[in-house]
Design an enzyme around this catalytic site. Structure first.
Site, PDB file in Angstrom:
ATOM      1  CD  GLU A 100      -2.881  -1.329   0.118  1.00  0.00           C
ATOM      2  OE1 GLU A 100      -2.874  -0.476  -0.784  1.00  0.00           O
ATOM      3  OE2 GLU A 100      -3.643  -2.319   0.124  1.00  0.00           O
ATOM      4  CG  HIS A 108      -4.449   0.089   5.627  1.00  0.00           C
ATOM      5  ND1 HIS A 108      -5.824   0.199   5.539  1.00  0.00           N
ATOM      6  CD2 HIS A 108      -4.140  -1.129   5.104  1.00  0.00           C
ATOM      7  CE1 HIS A 108      -6.312  -0.895   4.979  1.00  0.00           C
ATOM      8  NE2 HIS A 108      -5.312  -1.727   4.714  1.00  0.00           N
ATOM      9  CG  HIS A 110      -7.387  -5.159   7.603  1.00  0.00           C
ATOM     10  ND1 HIS A 110      -6.711  -6.272   7.118  1.00  0.00           N
ATOM     11  CD2 HIS A 110      -7.084  -4.147   6.748  1.00  0.00           C
ATOM     12  CE1 HIS A 110      -6.032  -5.950   6.026  1.00  0.00           C
ATOM     13  NE2 HIS A 110      -6.229  -4.664   5.783  1.00  0.00           N
ATOM     14  CD  GLU A 123     -15.303  13.126  24.995  1.00  0.00           C
ATOM     15  OE1 GLU A 123     -14.079  13.071  24.883  1.00  0.00           O
ATOM     16  OE2 GLU A 123     -15.907  14.065  25.552  1.00  0.00           O
ATOM     17  CG  HIS A 150      -9.241  -3.355   2.483  1.00  0.00           C
ATOM     18  ND1 HIS A 150      -8.528  -3.685   1.356  1.00  0.00           N
ATOM     19  CD2 HIS A 150      -8.320  -3.324   3.474  1.00  0.00           C
ATOM     20  CE1 HIS A 150      -7.259  -3.872   1.650  1.00  0.00           C
ATOM     21  NE2 HIS A 150      -7.108  -3.642   2.942  1.00  0.00           N
TER      22      HIS A 150
HETATM   23  P1  13P Z   1       1.056  -5.374   3.051  1.00  0.00           P
HETATM   24  O1  13P Z   1       1.453  -6.647   3.768  1.00  0.00           O
HETATM   25  O2  13P Z   1       1.634  -5.338   1.657  1.00  0.00           O
HETATM   26  O3  13P Z   1       1.399  -4.154   3.864  1.00  0.00           O
HETATM   27  O4  13P Z   1      -0.509  -5.406   2.829  1.00  0.00           O
HETATM   28  C1  13P Z   1      -1.404  -5.570   3.889  1.00  0.00           C
HETATM   29  C2  13P Z   1      -2.698  -4.894   3.654  1.00  0.00           C
HETATM   30  O5  13P Z   1      -3.384  -4.566   4.591  1.00  0.00           O
HETATM   31  C3  13P Z   1      -3.134  -4.616   2.261  1.00  0.00           C
HETATM   32  O6  13P Z   1      -4.197  -3.724   2.229  1.00  0.00           O
HETATM   33 ZN    ZN Z   2      -5.387  -3.740   4.098  1.00  0.00          ZN
END
Ligand code: 13P
Ligand code: ZN
Length: 288
Positions: free
Chosen positions: A123, A146, A148, A176, A217
C-alpha cells in the site's frame, strides 16, 4: 560513531504501535501497514545517509507509475509487505524498513531494514499519496496508519456508504466522536487494493478527512503524530462497536441535532467542522 538504530525512539514507537494494533485485533496476519515521516537530522544520528543499501522502484502489489517526487528526499519508516504485525517488535530489522524517496519520484533508497530482501508495504502508493495530500493541508502531518478493525469493517457491509450519513451515525454512537473527528469520515466504495487507483482516491479524500474508510477492507488514519492517528482509529472503531452492539435494535435515546450543536459550541468546533455536512441536502433530510 552512529547510535544503535534499534534504540531510536522512532523505531521503538512504531514497534509499540504495531504491537498495540495487533493486540486490539486490528491487524490479523500481515493486515495493515504504517508509514512514518522521519526527521532527517534525527535519522542521521543512527544511519549513514550517504550509504543506501539498495534502490528499489516504488511499487504497489505490482510495479506502478505513481509520482512521489513531491516527497523527494523525505525519509519514511514503513512496515514491510507481507510482514506480520505481531512480529514487528521482536524483529524490527526484518519487518520494518527506512526509505528515502529518490528525486525521480519513481524509486526509493533503502537506508535500513527489510532484511532478507523485503520491500515496503504493497500500500506504499496509498500511503505516499496520502502523505502528499495531508502535508498540503497540514505541514506537521507525519503518520499514516492502515488497518482492518473488525467493527468498522462490519459496519461498511450494512451501513449506507454516503459520507454524511456514515459520519452522522458514528457521531451518534458516542458523545465524544464529533469532538474527535468533527470533519467526519471519508468513505470509498470497494476498490482493488495495492494499486495507484486506490491511492489516488484515498489521497483525494485525505484533502478533507483524516479518516478514510475502505469499504469491505479497512480504515486509513492520518495525523501529526502516532497518538493522533491511533486515537482517531480507536475512536471510530469504538463507535462502530457500539453500532454493532445496538445491532438493529430500536434506539430509544440518541444524541440529537441540538446536542451536536451544543457540543460544537462547547468545544469550538465551528472552526473545524466541515460545514458541507450541514449544508448537504441529504444531511439536512436526515434531520426531518
Ligand atoms: P502489506 O502486507 O503489503 O502491507 O498489505 C497488507 C494490507 O493490509 C493490504 O491492504
Ligand atoms: Zn489492508
Amino acid at each position: 560513531m552512529k547510535k544503535n538504530i534499534l534504540e531510536a525512539p522512532f523505531v521503538k514507537e512504531i514497534c509499540r504501535l504495531a504491537s498495540n494494533m495487533y493486540r486490539l485485533g486490528w491487524d490479523e496476519r500481515n493486515g495493515g501497514n504504517i508509514s512514518y515521516l522521519l526527521d532527517e537530522a534525527e535519522v542521521g544520528e543512527y544511519l549513514d545517509l550517504d550509504k543506501p543499501l539498495r534502490v528499489i522502484p516504488n511499487s504497489g502489489v505490482h510495479p506502478t507509475g505513481f509520482d512521489a517526487s513531491p516527497l523527494a528526499g523525505k525519509i519514511f519508516l514503513v512496515t514491510g509487505t507481507g510482514r506480520y504485525f505481531k512480529n514487528v517488535e521482536y524483529d524490527p530489522e526484518t519487518n520494518l524498513g527506512i526509505v528515502r524517496i529518490c528525486q525521480d519520484g519513481k524509486s526509493s533508497e533503502v537506508l535500513w531494514g527489510y532484511k532478507g530482501g523485503g520491500r515496503p508495504s504493497s500500500e506504499f502508493p496509498a500511503h505516499m499519496m496520502s502523505h502528499m495530500a495531508r502535508l498540503k493541508v497540514d505541514p506537521k502531518q507525519r503518520i499514516v496508519i492502515h488497518c482492518h478493525p473488525s467493527n468498522i469493517l462490519a459496519m461498511t457491509y450494512v451501513h449506507d456508504l454516503d459520507e454524511a450519513k456514515f459520519s452522522h451515525t458514528l457521531w451518534e454512537m458516542s458523545t465524544e466522536c464529533i469532538v474527535v473527528f468533527p470533519e467526519g469520515v471519508g468513505v470509498l466504495p470497494w476498490m482493488l487494493c495495492g494499486t495507484d487507483e486506490i491511492g489516488v482516491a484515498t489521497a483525494k479524500k485525505m484533502e478533507d478527512f483524516r479518516i478514510v474508510l475502505w469499504t469491505n477492507h479497512g480504515i486509513y488514519g492520518a495525523g501529526d503524530d502516532v497518538d493522533e492517528a491511533f486515537g482517531l482509529i480507536e475512536t471510530v472503531e469504538k463507535a462502530a462497536t457500539i453500532y454493532n452492539l445496538i445491532g438493529g435494535r430500536e434506539i430509544k435515546n440518541t444524541i440529537s441535532e441540538e446536542n451536536f450543536l451544543e457540543l460544537i459550541k462547547q468545544f469550538s468546533l465551528e472552526k473545524v467542522v466541515n460545514y458541507s455536512f450541514f449544508n448537504n441536502p441529504e444531511y439536512r433530510a436526515l434531520k426531518k
